[in-house]
Scaffold this motif. Structure first.
Motif, PDB file in Angstrom:
ATOM      1  N   GLU A   1      90.734 -76.562 -45.808  1.00  0.00           N
ATOM      2  CA  GLU A   1      91.499 -77.323 -46.554  1.00  0.00           C
ATOM      3  C   GLU A   1      91.470 -77.203 -48.043  1.00  0.00           C
ATOM      4  OE1 GLU A   1      93.243 -80.180 -45.339  1.00  0.00           O
ATOM      5  OE2 GLU A   1      93.195 -79.407 -43.529  1.00  0.00           O
ATOM      6  N   GLU A   2      90.331 -77.270 -48.512  1.00  0.00           N
ATOM      7  CA  GLU A   2      90.086 -77.124 -50.019  1.00  0.00           C
ATOM      8  C   GLU A   2      89.544 -75.886 -50.562  1.00  0.00           C
ATOM      9  OE1 GLU A   2      90.674 -79.885 -52.335  1.00  0.00           O
ATOM     10  OE2 GLU A   2      91.362 -80.935 -50.577  1.00  0.00           O
ATOM     11  N   ASN A   3      88.696 -75.562 -49.839  1.00  0.00           N
ATOM     12  CA  ASN A   3      88.184 -73.935 -50.320  1.00  0.00           C
ATOM     13  C   ASN A   3      89.217 -72.805 -50.255  1.00  0.00           C
ATOM     14  OD1 ASN A   3      85.535 -74.804 -51.176  1.00  0.00           O
ATOM     15  ND2 ASN A   3      85.379 -75.342 -49.260  1.00  0.00           N
ATOM     16  N   LEU A   4      89.518 -71.810 -51.237  1.00  0.00           N
ATOM     17  CA  LEU A   4      90.079 -70.837 -50.935  1.00  0.00           C
ATOM     18  C   LEU A   4      89.608 -69.750 -50.058  1.00  0.00           C
ATOM     19  CD1 LEU A   4      93.051 -70.237 -51.280  1.00  0.00           C
ATOM     20  CD2 LEU A   4      92.316 -69.240 -53.602  1.00  0.00           C
ATOM     21  N   ILE A   5      89.606 -69.495 -48.976  1.00  0.00           N
ATOM     22  CA  ILE A   5      88.848 -68.810 -48.202  1.00  0.00           C
ATOM     23  C   ILE A   5      89.572 -67.545 -47.659  1.00  0.00           C
ATOM     24  CG2 ILE A   5      86.943 -68.604 -46.402  1.00  0.00           C
ATOM     25  CD1 ILE A   5      86.744 -71.669 -46.537  1.00  0.00           C
ATOM     26  N   PHE A   6      89.512 -66.451 -48.030  1.00  0.00           N
ATOM     27  CA  PHE A   6      90.145 -65.282 -47.449  1.00  0.00           C
ATOM     28  C   PHE A   6      89.338 -64.738 -46.338  1.00  0.00           C
ATOM     29  CE2 PHE A   6      91.710 -65.648 -51.805  1.00  0.00           C
ATOM     30  CZ  PHE A   6      93.238 -66.029 -51.565  1.00  0.00           C
ATOM     31  N   LYS A   7      89.956 -63.907 -45.646  1.00  0.00           N
ATOM     32  CA  LYS A   7      89.245 -63.104 -44.750  1.00  0.00           C
ATOM     33  C   LYS A   7      89.581 -61.674 -45.169  1.00  0.00           C
ATOM     34  CE  LYS A   7      88.874 -61.823 -39.915  1.00  0.00           C
ATOM     35  NZ  LYS A   7      89.443 -61.921 -38.500  1.00  0.00           N
ATOM     36  N   TYR A   8      88.452 -60.889 -45.116  1.00  0.00           N
ATOM     37  CA  TYR A   8      88.684 -59.593 -45.498  1.00  0.00           C
ATOM     38  C   TYR A   8      87.328 -58.872 -45.254  1.00  0.00           C
ATOM     39  CZ  TYR A   8      86.177 -60.833 -49.990  1.00  0.00           C
ATOM     40  OH  TYR A   8      85.373 -61.410 -51.030  1.00  0.00           O
ATOM     41  N   GLU A   9      87.599 -57.444 -45.088  1.00  0.00           N
ATOM     42  CA  GLU A   9      86.559 -56.453 -44.510  1.00  0.00           C
ATOM     43  C   GLU A   9      85.750 -56.285 -45.698  1.00  0.00           C
ATOM     44  OE1 GLU A   9      88.076 -53.761 -41.741  1.00  0.00           O
ATOM     45  OE2 GLU A   9      86.606 -52.302 -42.661  1.00  0.00           O
ATOM     46  N   VAL A  10      84.339 -56.181 -45.490  1.00  0.00           N
ATOM     47  CA  VAL A  10      83.666 -55.756 -46.607  1.00  0.00           C
ATOM     48  C   VAL A  10      82.864 -54.524 -46.197  1.00  0.00           C
ATOM     49  CG1 VAL A  10      82.702 -58.100 -47.474  1.00  0.00           C
ATOM     50  CG2 VAL A  10      81.605 -57.204 -45.411  1.00  0.00           C
ATOM     51  N   SER A  11      82.604 -53.716 -47.056  1.00  0.00           N
ATOM     52  CA  SER A  11      82.052 -52.241 -46.727  1.00  0.00           C
ATOM     53  C   SER A  11      80.489 -52.256 -46.818  1.00  0.00           C
ATOM     54  CB  SER A  11      82.535 -51.169 -47.773  1.00  0.00           C
ATOM     55  OG  SER A  11      82.439 -51.725 -48.992  1.00  0.00           O
ATOM     56  N   ASP A  12      79.864 -53.175 -47.594  1.00  0.00           N
ATOM     57  CA  ASP A  12      78.501 -53.119 -47.521  1.00  0.00           C
ATOM     58  C   ASP A  12      78.026 -54.583 -47.011  1.00  0.00           C
ATOM     59  OD1 ASP A  12      75.805 -53.149 -48.372  1.00  0.00           O
ATOM     60  OD2 ASP A  12      76.010 -52.916 -50.383  1.00  0.00           O
ATOM     61  N   VAL A  13      77.754 -54.512 -45.531  1.00  0.00           N
ATOM     62  CA  VAL A  13      77.420 -55.741 -44.728  1.00  0.00           C
ATOM     63  C   VAL A  13      76.032 -56.260 -45.277  1.00  0.00           C
ATOM     64  CG1 VAL A  13      78.938 -55.202 -42.928  1.00  0.00           C
ATOM     65  CG2 VAL A  13      76.636 -54.374 -42.860  1.00  0.00           C
ATOM     66  N   GLU A  14      75.151 -55.258 -45.554  1.00  0.00           N
ATOM     67  CA  GLU A  14      73.744 -55.837 -45.952  1.00  0.00           C
ATOM     68  C   GLU A  14      73.751 -56.742 -47.356  1.00  0.00           C
ATOM     69  OE1 GLU A  14      72.465 -52.103 -44.585  1.00  0.00           O
ATOM     70  OE2 GLU A  14      72.578 -54.008 -43.123  1.00  0.00           O
ATOM     71  N   ARG A  15      74.740 -56.192 -48.283  1.00  0.00           N
ATOM     72  CA  ARG A  15      74.987 -57.017 -49.367  1.00  0.00           C
ATOM     73  C   ARG A  15      75.410 -58.374 -49.213  1.00  0.00           C
ATOM     74  NH1 ARG A  15      78.955 -57.639 -52.964  1.00  0.00           N
ATOM     75  NH2 ARG A  15      78.249 -58.428 -55.128  1.00  0.00           N
ATOM     76  N   GLU A  16      76.350 -58.319 -48.251  1.00  0.00           N
ATOM     77  CA  GLU A  16      76.983 -59.618 -47.853  1.00  0.00           C
ATOM     78  C   GLU A  16      76.065 -60.734 -47.088  1.00  0.00           C
ATOM     79  OE1 GLU A  16      80.077 -59.654 -49.214  1.00  0.00           O
ATOM     80  OE2 GLU A  16      80.735 -61.384 -48.357  1.00  0.00           O
ATOM     81  N   GLU A  17      75.014 -59.845 -46.219  1.00  0.00           N
ATOM     82  CA  GLU A  17      74.173 -60.775 -45.420  1.00  0.00           C
ATOM     83  C   GLU A  17      73.202 -61.338 -46.739  1.00  0.00           C
ATOM     84  OE1 GLU A  17      71.989 -58.638 -42.509  1.00  0.00           O
ATOM     85  OE2 GLU A  17      70.659 -60.563 -42.349  1.00  0.00           O
ATOM     86  N   LYS A  18      72.659 -60.790 -47.535  1.00  0.00           N
ATOM     87  CA  LYS A  18      71.958 -61.137 -48.686  1.00  0.00           C
ATOM     88  C   LYS A  18      72.864 -62.274 -49.564  1.00  0.00           C
ATOM     89  CE  LYS A  18      69.238 -57.424 -50.125  1.00  0.00           C
ATOM     90  NZ  LYS A  18      69.357 -55.886 -50.322  1.00  0.00           N
ATOM     91  N   ILE A  19      73.748 -61.971 -49.515  1.00  0.00           N
ATOM     92  CA  ILE A  19      74.650 -62.967 -50.493  1.00  0.00           C
ATOM     93  C   ILE A  19      74.623 -64.540 -49.708  1.00  0.00           C
ATOM     94  CG2 ILE A  19      76.867 -63.708 -51.240  1.00  0.00           C
ATOM     95  CD1 ILE A  19      77.610 -60.933 -52.287  1.00  0.00           C
ATOM     96  N   PHE A  20      74.845 -64.245 -48.233  1.00  0.00           N
ATOM     97  CA  PHE A  20      75.014 -65.261 -47.537  1.00  0.00           C
ATOM     98  C   PHE A  20      73.651 -65.855 -47.454  1.00  0.00           C
ATOM     99  CE2 PHE A  20      74.221 -67.099 -43.203  1.00  0.00           C
ATOM    100  CZ  PHE A  20      75.210 -68.336 -43.318  1.00  0.00           C
ATOM    101  N   ASN A  21      72.604 -65.259 -47.317  1.00  0.00           N
ATOM    102  CA  ASN A  21      71.124 -66.173 -47.202  1.00  0.00           C
ATOM    103  C   ASN A  21      70.871 -66.801 -48.444  1.00  0.00           C
ATOM    104  OD1 ASN A  21      70.736 -65.453 -44.644  1.00  0.00           O
ATOM    105  ND2 ASN A  21      69.855 -63.382 -45.092  1.00  0.00           N
ATOM    106  N   LYS A  22      71.125 -66.011 -49.559  1.00  0.00           N
ATOM    107  CA  LYS A  22      70.935 -66.520 -50.843  1.00  0.00           C
ATOM    108  C   LYS A  22      71.777 -67.994 -51.050  1.00  0.00           C
ATOM    109  CE  LYS A  22      69.619 -63.954 -54.900  1.00  0.00           C
ATOM    110  NZ  LYS A  22      70.120 -62.839 -55.695  1.00  0.00           N
ATOM    111  N   ALA A  23      72.826 -67.799 -50.565  1.00  0.00           N
ATOM    112  CA  ALA A  23      73.799 -69.067 -50.751  1.00  0.00           C
ATOM    113  C   ALA A  23      73.320 -70.107 -50.155  1.00  0.00           C
ATOM    114  CB  ALA A  23      75.299 -68.782 -50.489  1.00  0.00           C
ATOM    115  N   ILE A  24      72.635 -69.902 -48.752  1.00  0.00           N
ATOM    116  CA  ILE A  24      72.198 -70.984 -47.972  1.00  0.00           C
ATOM    117  C   ILE A  24      70.733 -71.479 -48.699  1.00  0.00           C
ATOM    118  CG2 ILE A  24      70.926 -71.563 -45.604  1.00  0.00           C
ATOM    119  CD1 ILE A  24      73.833 -71.119 -45.084  1.00  0.00           C
TER     120      ILE A  24
END
Ligand code: PEP
Ligand code: MG
Length: 585
Positions: free
Chosen positions: A29-52
């Motif tokens: 509703e409020e957050n602008l959340i796009f869906k897109y493909e990431v090439s560096d999945v390891e980096r994305e996983e790290k970003i996620f863990n850090k955000a949590i």
């Protein structure tokens, strides 16, 4: 889902123009959340863990602060939020979605929480079923923290696109880089919702209130958004595509032609000139207001300065001074911040369950005085550099005006003591946008220098009809006779007390309303900058005499629909030579 072919959906035309692009779906509703493909999945996983992890630390810190000032029970609410962040099921599924689906972390997390976790657990899991609001709050925090790690909300998107969403917060539209996002279609919203107002300000075609939009659309479908007619076409066939390409070209030419009219005067055939000024959301729009031929700024909505929290006095001063200097010798009416309603923000603690009737605008800052004091100081200081007028929104009681005037007096005295220059005769006005103010306009006029009618809110509160809810869009009719009577009462009351009366709601830029508003004797209309040339050319097709007759006839009718039909027929006759306008009415 099978891709739809040439599927036509209808909604509310909310910002004119046509955009033909592939579509990106926006979830949440409020957050602008796009869906897109990431090439560096390891980096994305790290970003996620850090955000949590970061979100957990934030919640622990809030809990500590709360524990110090309240009872232990209130602070305990946050334990459940922390538990949620440790839910292995949600975490593992999100990481799976990142790794296997190559999905960006924000989309993956939001999707898992809403689509998977909520549907699976709502019956058994008390946290999920009882605390949907809190889940949204935690999700927002995590997503914000993911955003803090990546370089920007739209950065994953390549090339230009249209956006389709259930709803998009106005602040998020403002954050969309214009070069990428060309048009917007939403299931929620309406002509006067803030998302539409911002889309108009940025020149993005928008259709709101499109039922079942997300059921019919998939990421990367090619869609046409026709914001002038309120149409969305999904995966158009060749002939539809050709028709719309031609319409889009005609519309672009039409807009170019209008810009060349920016120097003409908003004067009727019989010589009556009305003040025509511009509504702006962002300081950078002062330039387009000037380019489109505005006399001044009739409404500077300052909410966007507050997107990331309360801006400092210096920051605000610089912005107001810049606007005042640019618009010289004309004036800028700066409205004190209208917090609440559908306009704010990222701070969940400020939100109400019934925001339009709750903790909004002056109600907030008469209590939280520092927000107002800082803003008034900045406005007064800037008034030494140009013609600034101050306007207070959402006034419903005379005591509010008195308190605000008292606070303003104190701030002026403070500046005097500090030997800081300001315009001692600065004009102060109010928005008339709550029925009580329109009904008591005679009394309120004694306290201020001008009125500006906020027809968006005045319609919503007169007709008890949410301006952003498409389910009641059919009832949201600014040309309703009850609303028109309140406008008339306000104008007459203002004039009887020798103050000027303007109108800065969206109605001022509506083709059908223009003869009527002239006939109601408004002194000023303030409209979206891009509407100015068209409004001028309509005014130049009318006489004030006939506008008076039109207004008195409309005021004698009992039905909004009858008034709309009456005005449509008149304008079809009067604007025979204006094809593009005729297509929209
Ligand atoms: C209005 O209510 O008409 C108005 C101009 O204010 P806003 O749209 O910002 O609420
Ligand atoms: Mg308003």
């Amino acid at each position: 889902m099978i891709r739809k072919r040439n599927k036509i959906l209808r909604g509310i035309p909310s910002s004119p123009g046509i955009s033909l692009q592939r579509v990106i779906l926006h979830e949440g509703e409020e957050n602008l959340i796009f869906k897109y493909e990431v090439s560096d999945v390891e980096r994305e996983e790290k970003i996620f863990n850090k955000a949590i992890e970061r979100t957990k630390q934030e919640i622990i810190a809030i809990k500590k602060r709360l524990k110090a000032i309240t009872d232990p029970y209130s602070a305990k609410i946050f334990d459940a939020q922390i538990l949620f962040l440790e839910d292995k099921d949600v975490i593992l599924k999100t990481i799976n979605s990142i790794k296997r689906g190559k999905n960006n972390a924000a989309w993956a997390f939001n999707h898992i929480v809403h689509e998977v976790a909520l549907s699976l657990h709502s019956d058994q899991n008390v946290f999920f079923s009882d605390r949907l609001g809190e889940v949204d709050d935690v999700v927002s925090r995590v997503i914000r923290n993911i955003g803090g790690e990546s370089s920007g909300i739209c950065d994953g998107i390549e090339g230009e696109c249209n956006l389709a969403a259930h709803s998009i917060a106005p602040s998020n539209i403002a954050l969309c880089p214009g070069k990428k996002v060309k048009g917007i279609a939403t299931e929620m919203g309406g002509r006067t919702s803030h998302t539409s107002i911002v889309a108009k300000a940025l020149g993005m075609p928008a259709v709101t209130g499109v039922q079942d939009l997300l059921k019919n659309i998939q990421n990367n479908d090619f869609i046409i958004i026709d914001g002038s007619r309120g149409v969305v076409v999904i995966n158009p066939n060749e002939s539809t595509l050709k028709t719309y390409e031609e319409r889009a070209r005609r519309y672009r030419d039409y807009v170019k032609g209008l810009v060349s009219l920016s120097d003409i005067q908003p004067t009727t055939i019989d010589g009556h000139t009305i003040e025509l000024s511009a509504n702006i959301e962002l300081p950078l729009e002062v330039k387009s207001a000037i380019d489109f031929g505005a006399r001044g700024i009739g409404l500077f909505r300052t909410e966007f300065l507050f997107i990331d929290g309360i801006p400092s006095e210096e920051e605000q001063f610089k912005t107001y001074r810049h606007c005042a200097e640019m618009i010289k010798p004309n004036s800028v009416i700066i409205r004190t911040v209208d917090i609440g309603g559908d306009k704010l923000f990222n701070d969940a603690s400020l939100r109400d369950t019934n925001p339009f009737l709750g903790w909004r605008a002056v109600r907030v800052y008469i209590k939280e005085k520092s927000i107002l004091r800082t803003q008034l100081r900045a406005m007064l200081k800037a008034s030494a550099y140009g013609d600034i007028k101050i306007m207070f929104p959402f006034i419903s009681a005379i005591e509010e005006i008195k308190s605000l005037n008292d606070i303003l007096g104190k701030v002026k005295r403070e500046l005097k003591r500090e030997k800081i220059k300001y315009d001692e005769h600065i004009e102060v006005g109010i928005m008339v946008e709550v029925p009580s103010a329109a009904i008591l306009a005679q009394e309120f006029a004694k306290e201020v220098d001008f009125f500006s009618i906020g027809s968006n809110d005045l319609t919503q509160y007169t007709l008890a009809c949410d301006r952003g809810n498409p389910r009641v869009a059919d009832l949201f009719r600014p040309l309703h006779p009850a609303h028109l009577k309140l406008i008339k009462n306000t104008v007459d009351a203002g004039h009887s007390q020798d103050i000027w009366v303007g109108l800065c709601g969206e109605l001022g830029g509506e083709t059908l309303a223009i003869p009527l508003l002239l006939g109601l004797d408004l002194d000023e209309l303030s409209v979206c900058p891009t509407r100015i040339p068209e409004v001028k050319s309509i005014i130049r097709h009318l006489t004030l005499g006939e506008c008076h007759e039109i207004a008195s006839k409309a005021l004698s009718m009992a039905s909004a629909i009858d008034i709309e039909k009456y005005l449509t027929n008149i304008l079809k006759e009067k604007l025979k030579d204006m094809d593009e306008i005729l297509a929209e009415i």
